[in-house]
Design a protein around this motif. Structure first.
Motif, PDB file in Angstrom:
ATOM      1  N   PHE A  62       0.851  -1.194   0.000  1.00  0.00           N
ATOM      2  CA  PHE A  62       0.000   0.000   0.000  1.00  0.00           C
ATOM      3  C   PHE A  62       0.881   1.237   0.000  1.00  0.00           C
ATOM      4  CE2 PHE A  62       0.635  -1.312   4.385  1.00  0.00           C
ATOM      5  CZ  PHE A  62       0.998  -0.136   5.037  1.00  0.00           C
ATOM      6  N   SER A  63       0.321   2.357  -0.398  1.00  0.00           N
ATOM      7  CA  SER A  63       1.098   3.596  -0.444  1.00  0.00           C
ATOM      8  C   SER A  63       1.041   4.285   0.920  1.00  0.00           C
ATOM      9  CB  SER A  63       0.566   4.527  -1.535  1.00  0.00           C
ATOM     10  OG  SER A  63      -0.749   4.917  -1.237  1.00  0.00           O
ATOM     11  N   THR A  64       2.033   5.093   1.173  1.00  0.00           N
ATOM     12  CA  THR A  64       2.128   5.816   2.433  1.00  0.00           C
ATOM     13  C   THR A  64       2.747   7.182   2.195  1.00  0.00           C
ATOM     14  OG1 THR A  64       3.073   5.785   4.662  1.00  0.00           O
ATOM     15  CG2 THR A  64       4.309   4.639   2.955  1.00  0.00           C
ATOM     16  N   ARG A  65       2.470   8.074   3.106  1.00  0.00           N
ATOM     17  CA  ARG A  65       3.016   9.438   3.029  1.00  0.00           C
ATOM     18  C   ARG A  65       4.357   9.556   3.743  1.00  0.00           C
ATOM     19  NH1 ARG A  65      -2.023  11.788   6.016  1.00  0.00           N
ATOM     20  NH2 ARG A  65      -1.741   9.760   6.995  1.00  0.00           N
ATOM     21  N   ALA A  66       4.906   8.473   4.214  1.00  0.00           N
ATOM     22  CA  ALA A  66       6.088   8.504   5.071  1.00  0.00           C
ATOM     23  C   ALA A  66       7.406   8.739   4.334  1.00  0.00           C
ATOM     24  CB  ALA A  66       6.183   7.198   5.854  1.00  0.00           C
ATOM     25  N   ALA A 115      -2.587   1.814   9.669  1.00  0.00           N
ATOM     26  CA  ALA A 115      -3.856   1.644  10.394  1.00  0.00           C
ATOM     27  C   ALA A 115      -5.056   1.881   9.470  1.00  0.00           C
ATOM     28  CB  ALA A 115      -3.918   2.598  11.581  1.00  0.00           C
ATOM     29  N   ARG A 116      -4.903   2.803   8.534  1.00  0.00           N
ATOM     30  CA  ARG A 116      -5.971   3.083   7.567  1.00  0.00           C
ATOM     31  C   ARG A 116      -6.178   1.929   6.613  1.00  0.00           C
ATOM     32  NH1 ARG A 116      -4.892   8.426   4.265  1.00  0.00           N
ATOM     33  NH2 ARG A 116      -3.677   6.804   3.308  1.00  0.00           N
ATOM     34  N   ARG A 117      -5.166   1.174   6.380  1.00  0.00           N
ATOM     35  CA  ARG A 117      -5.169   0.115   5.361  1.00  0.00           C
ATOM     36  C   ARG A 117      -6.125  -0.963   5.728  1.00  0.00           C
ATOM     37  NH1 ARG A 117      -5.084  -1.702   0.610  1.00  0.00           N
ATOM     38  NH2 ARG A 117      -3.626  -3.308   0.112  1.00  0.00           N
TER      39      ARG A 117
END
Length: 117
Positions: A62-66, A115-117
């Motif tokens: 999944f993609s992340t903003r990190a 957590a959103r995933r």
């Protein structure tokens, strides 16, 4: 940041971390006072943490903003410590926490995105 870019950036940061650590341990050991040598070692260690996290991001499904906060944080945190050790300009230590906060933000964003995933 794309997964591919995160993996590439992480791998390059990791390689640079090992190179800087080795350079400090061998070439700088007799040239820097122990406190400045410890700064270089701290910068290399935290740079490696960010590098490993970026490589993990490259493997996530999944993609992340990190990604960007981790990368920028590692560059600012480690870079300011390396420059301070090599130049003796202690005011650069005031910049170091900015990099630390960015890395913390990257890890928090990773947790939130997972957590959103």
């Amino acid at each position: 940041m794309t997964a591919r870019l995160a993996l590439q950036a992480g791998a390059l940061l990791a390689a640079l971390s090992v190179a800087i650590g080795a350079f400090a341990a061998h070439a700088l050991k007799t040239r820097l006072d122990p406190a400045m040598l410890a700064n270089v070692e701290t910068g290399a260690r935290y740079q490696m943490y960010a590098a490993l996290a970026l490589m993990l991001l490259g493997a996530l499904p999944f993609s992340t903003r990190a990604g960007w906060p981790l990368l920028l944080g590692a560059v600012i945190f480690g870079g300011s410590l390396y420059l301070m050790a090599l130049t003796g300009l202690r005011w650069l230590g005031a910049i170091t926490p900015i990099g630390g906060v960015l890395m913390i933000a990257g890890f928090v964003l990773l947790a939130l995105d997972a957590a959103r995933r």
